[in-house]
Design a protein around this motif. Structure first.
Motif, short mmCIF file in Angstrom:
data_model
loop_
_atom_site.label_atom_id
_atom_site.label_comp_id
_atom_site.label_asym_id
_atom_site.label_seq_id
_atom_site.Cartn_x
_atom_site.Cartn_y
_atom_site.Cartn_z
N GLU A 124 3.53 -17.11 19.74
CA GLU A 124 4.48 -16.21 20.38
C GLU A 124 5.80 -16.23 19.62
OE1 GLU A 124 5.67 -14.86 24.86
OE2 GLU A 124 5.27 -16.98 24.54
N VAL A 125 6.11 -17.37 19.02
CA VAL A 125 7.34 -17.53 18.22
C VAL A 125 7.04 -17.27 16.75
CG1 VAL A 125 9.18 -19.11 17.56
CG2 VAL A 125 8.21 -19.22 19.87
N THR A 126 6.00 -17.92 16.25
CA THR A 126 5.60 -17.78 14.85
C THR A 126 4.50 -16.73 14.81
OG1 THR A 126 6.04 -20.15 14.63
CG2 THR A 126 4.88 -19.10 12.81
N ASP A 127 4.90 -15.44 14.72
CA ASP A 127 3.96 -14.36 15.03
C ASP A 127 3.57 -13.47 13.85
OD1 ASP A 127 6.41 -13.21 14.69
OD2 ASP A 127 6.43 -12.10 16.58
N THR A 128 3.83 -13.93 12.60
CA THR A 128 3.37 -13.17 11.44
C THR A 128 2.58 -14.10 10.52
OG1 THR A 128 5.32 -13.65 10.07
CG2 THR A 128 5.44 -11.72 11.52
N GLN A 129 1.74 -13.50 9.67
CA GLN A 129 0.96 -14.30 8.75
C GLN A 129 1.86 -15.16 7.86
OE1 GLN A 129 -2.79 -13.79 5.73
NE2 GLN A 129 -1.34 -12.11 5.75
N TYR A 130 2.95 -14.57 7.37
CA TYR A 130 3.87 -15.30 6.49
C TYR A 130 4.41 -16.54 7.20
CZ TYR A 130 7.59 -16.13 3.06
OH TYR A 130 8.39 -16.70 2.10
N ARG A 131 4.91 -16.34 8.43
CA ARG A 131 5.52 -17.46 9.15
C ARG A 131 4.52 -18.56 9.47
NH1 ARG A 131 8.92 -13.87 13.52
NH2 ARG A 131 10.50 -13.05 12.10
N VAL A 132 3.31 -18.16 9.88
CA VAL A 132 2.28 -19.16 10.20
C VAL A 132 1.95 -19.98 8.97
CG1 VAL A 132 -0.15 -19.47 10.82
CG2 VAL A 132 1.27 -17.91 12.14
N LEU A 133 1.67 -19.30 7.86
CA LEU A 133 1.29 -20.01 6.63
C LEU A 133 2.45 -20.86 6.09
CD1 LEU A 133 -0.77 -17.21 4.82
CD2 LEU A 133 -1.64 -19.21 6.05
N ALA A 134 3.67 -20.30 6.19
CA ALA A 134 4.84 -21.05 5.70
C ALA A 134 5.07 -22.31 6.52
CB ALA A 134 6.09 -20.16 5.73
N GLN A 135 4.96 -22.18 7.84
CA GLN A 135 5.17 -23.34 8.71
C GLN A 135 4.12 -24.41 8.46
OE1 GLN A 135 6.33 -22.28 12.69
NE2 GLN A 135 5.62 -24.20 13.56
N LEU A 136 2.86 -23.98 8.34
CA LEU A 136 1.78 -24.94 8.06
C LEU A 136 1.97 -25.58 6.69
CD1 LEU A 136 -1.30 -22.94 9.43
CD2 LEU A 136 -0.41 -25.10 10.32
N ALA A 137 2.30 -24.78 5.69
CA ALA A 137 2.50 -25.31 4.33
C ALA A 137 3.58 -26.39 4.33
CB ALA A 137 2.87 -24.18 3.38
N ASN A 138 4.70 -26.10 4.98
CA ASN A 138 5.82 -27.06 4.98
C ASN A 138 5.48 -28.33 5.75
OD1 ASN A 138 7.43 -25.44 3.38
ND2 ASN A 138 8.38 -24.40 5.11
N LYS A 139 4.68 -28.20 6.82
CA LYS A 139 4.26 -29.40 7.55
C LYS A 139 3.41 -30.30 6.67
CE LYS A 139 4.40 -27.76 12.35
NZ LYS A 139 3.67 -27.62 13.62
N PHE A 140 2.47 -29.69 5.92
CA PHE A 140 1.60 -30.50 5.07
C PHE A 140 2.33 -31.02 3.84
CE2 PHE A 140 -1.72 -28.24 7.49
CZ PHE A 140 -2.40 -29.36 7.96
N ILE A 141 3.30 -30.27 3.35
CA ILE A 141 4.13 -30.76 2.23
C ILE A 141 4.89 -32.01 2.67
CG2 ILE A 141 6.21 -30.24 0.89
CD1 ILE A 141 5.08 -27.35 0.61
#
Length: 488
Positions: A124-141
């Motif tokens: 609902e907050v992270t609602d675009t493909q870019y934001r989802v992938l960016a948030q996941l990428a940064n968590k794993f980084i």
């Protein structure tokens, strides 16, 4: 010349009266919170009544929790769990149950030293493909950075011990101190190359590539929990789900499983068939709670949330009854109980009574109305304002034509586009669906059919929210528009 000039002797100034006034002000300020703190608090731990709290026990969700655990246990064997779709209306315990199982999974994985991780994304907050992938990428980084730092510490210690005694390398993957040094250099290089993804600005394929490399950096099983997954599909389509669901065929070291949580039972109807089949490998439905189950949940939380003997006997049953009317919404029940407690505390009473629950119900309903009205599009606000103006002038059973006439005048006043009467009728239907107005189609015989419209929300509060909008607030004096309706 106004003003004054020259030297001023401080002794000539009367500072005592100011000092006295200042002292009185300080005393008043000091007493402001002291007075409020004098009463005995009703709450022991208010946080357990908030949606963000994950309880240690979830009554009446044992079956769903066991189903999730049965599916996810394969992760503890180093295998890829099936993807899971969890359905249920708001407040049926979906997110709390999923988080509970996820925490248990991560705790058990540490116990058995199996690399297993769960990442939570609120779509609902992270609602675009870019934001989802960016948030996941940064968590794993971030996780990879900590993994490398721990590994560097271990290797540095091994190198120092092996330099004194080469036998220290016997049970390791290294045959020499130089090999350890090479591994340290390689890891340090990896650490420098990790490049966090900015929240905007990169091509999406670069973001996906960064996420992919970050996930696959070392061996692990990853469960990606996408809460409100239907909001992501509604806003951005199913590209994100397509990319995530086909990752495992390309990953070398890690495995990814998706857990989607949705309030909408039909959202998969809009998915690509390939995404739908891979995403919905396992489906778990959370039915609404009934009043008895809600009472159990509230009782369990109240024992932690409130001090002893602060709830009257009818508070929890009443909260449960109100929430049961709202499709068995536990979140609504908890909000009611918390708000009732807050109202009792503000009133400096020692117990929460039935009257506090009824006031809390009114307050929550009003807050909901305010939020819904505040977020309406401008055209819908103008239609609603036209209805309010008519009701304020004593018109009841308002028809669509009357609303349209006032709406047109409002649009002209603020230079907004005037929609057709058919479109305005659609907007009235939308307001009806939101529970803001009550619109009933009535037959006028040979004059056809029309809608009779009445407000379903408090008039004054709703008008105040509408006028706080910068566009609607431009209407300085709407009375002539309504008067014209009577004059015609």
């Amino acid at each position: 010349m106004d003003g004054f000039s020259g030297d001023v002797d401080l002794e000539d100034l009367d500072l005592d009266s100011d000092a006295d006034d200042s002292g009185e002000a300080d005393e008043a300020s000091r007493g402001l919170f002291d007075d409020l703190l004098e009463g005995e608090p009703i709450f022991e731990n208010k946080e357990v009544l908030r949606p963000s709290y994950t309880p240690h026990k979830l009554p009446h969700r044992e079956e769903q929790i066991n189903n999730m655990a049965t599916i996810l246990v394969t992760a503890l064997r180093g295998e890829t769990p099936s993807n899971i779709l969890i359905y249920g209306k708001t407040g049926t315990g979906k997110t709390a149950s999923a988080k509970f199982v996820s925490e248990e999974l991560e705790t058990t994985s540490q116990k058995y030293e199996v690399p297993c991780e769960v990442e939570y994304i609120n779509c609902e907050v992270t609602d675009t493909q870019y934001r989802v992938l960016a948030q996941l990428a940064n968590k794993f980084i971030d996780k990879n950075g900590r993994y490398i730092e721990n590994r560097l510490e271990e290797l540095g210690d091994l190198r120092d011990r092996a330099a004194e005694d080469p036998a220290e390398l016997d049970d390791t993957d290294f045959d020499s101190v130089a090999a350890v040094e090479n591994e340290i250099t390689s890891l340090e290089s990896d650490l420098e190359e990790f490049d966090p993804v900015p929240m905007t600005g990169w091509p999406t394929d670069r973001v996906y590539s960064t996420f992919f490399d970050a996930v696959d950096y070392h061996e692990r099983v990853v469960v990606i929990m996408l809460d409100e997954i239907d909001k992501l599909v509604e806003k951005s389509g199913d590209d994100t789900l397509y990319n995530l669901s086909r990752m495992n065929s390309e990953l070398d070291n890690s495995r990814v499983s998706i857990m989607g949580i949705s309030n909408d039972l039909k959202f998969t109807d809009f998915l690509d068939p390939r995404v739908k089949s891979s995403l919905g490998e396992e489906e778990i439905v959370f039915p609404p709670y009934d009043a008895t189950q809600l009472r159990d949940i509230l009782q369990h939380r109240a024992e932690i949330a409130f001090k002893s003997a602060t709830l009257s006997d009818d508070v929890i049953p009443l909260c449960a009854a109100f929430a049961a009317q709202e499709h068995g919404d536990a979140r609504r029940a908890l909000d009611l109980l918390r708000t009732a407690g807050e109202l009792a505390e503000r009133g400096r009473t020692e117990t929460v009574e039935e009257a506090h629950v009824r006031k809390a119900q009114e307050k929550i309903e009003l807050d909901r109305v305010v939020e819904v009205v505040r977020t309406l599009p401008t055209q819908s606000k103008l239609v609603l304002y036209a209805t309010i103006l008519l009701e304020k002038n004593g018109v009841h059973n308002i028809n669509t034509g009357e609303v349209f006439n006032i709406y047109k005048r409002l649009c002209q006043e603020i230079e907004a586009d005037v929609l057709t009467q058919r479109r305005v009728t659609d907007l009235i239907s939308e307001l009806d669906m939101l529970g803001i107005v009550n619109a009933i189609v009535v037959s006028k015989g040979r004059y056809g059919r029309t809608k009779e419209i009445n407000l379903s929300v408090p008039l004054d509060e709703t008008e105040a929210v509408l006028l706080s909008d910068s566009r609607v607030g431009e209407v300085e004096d709407a009375q002539p528009f309504v008067q014209a309706r009577f004059d015609n």
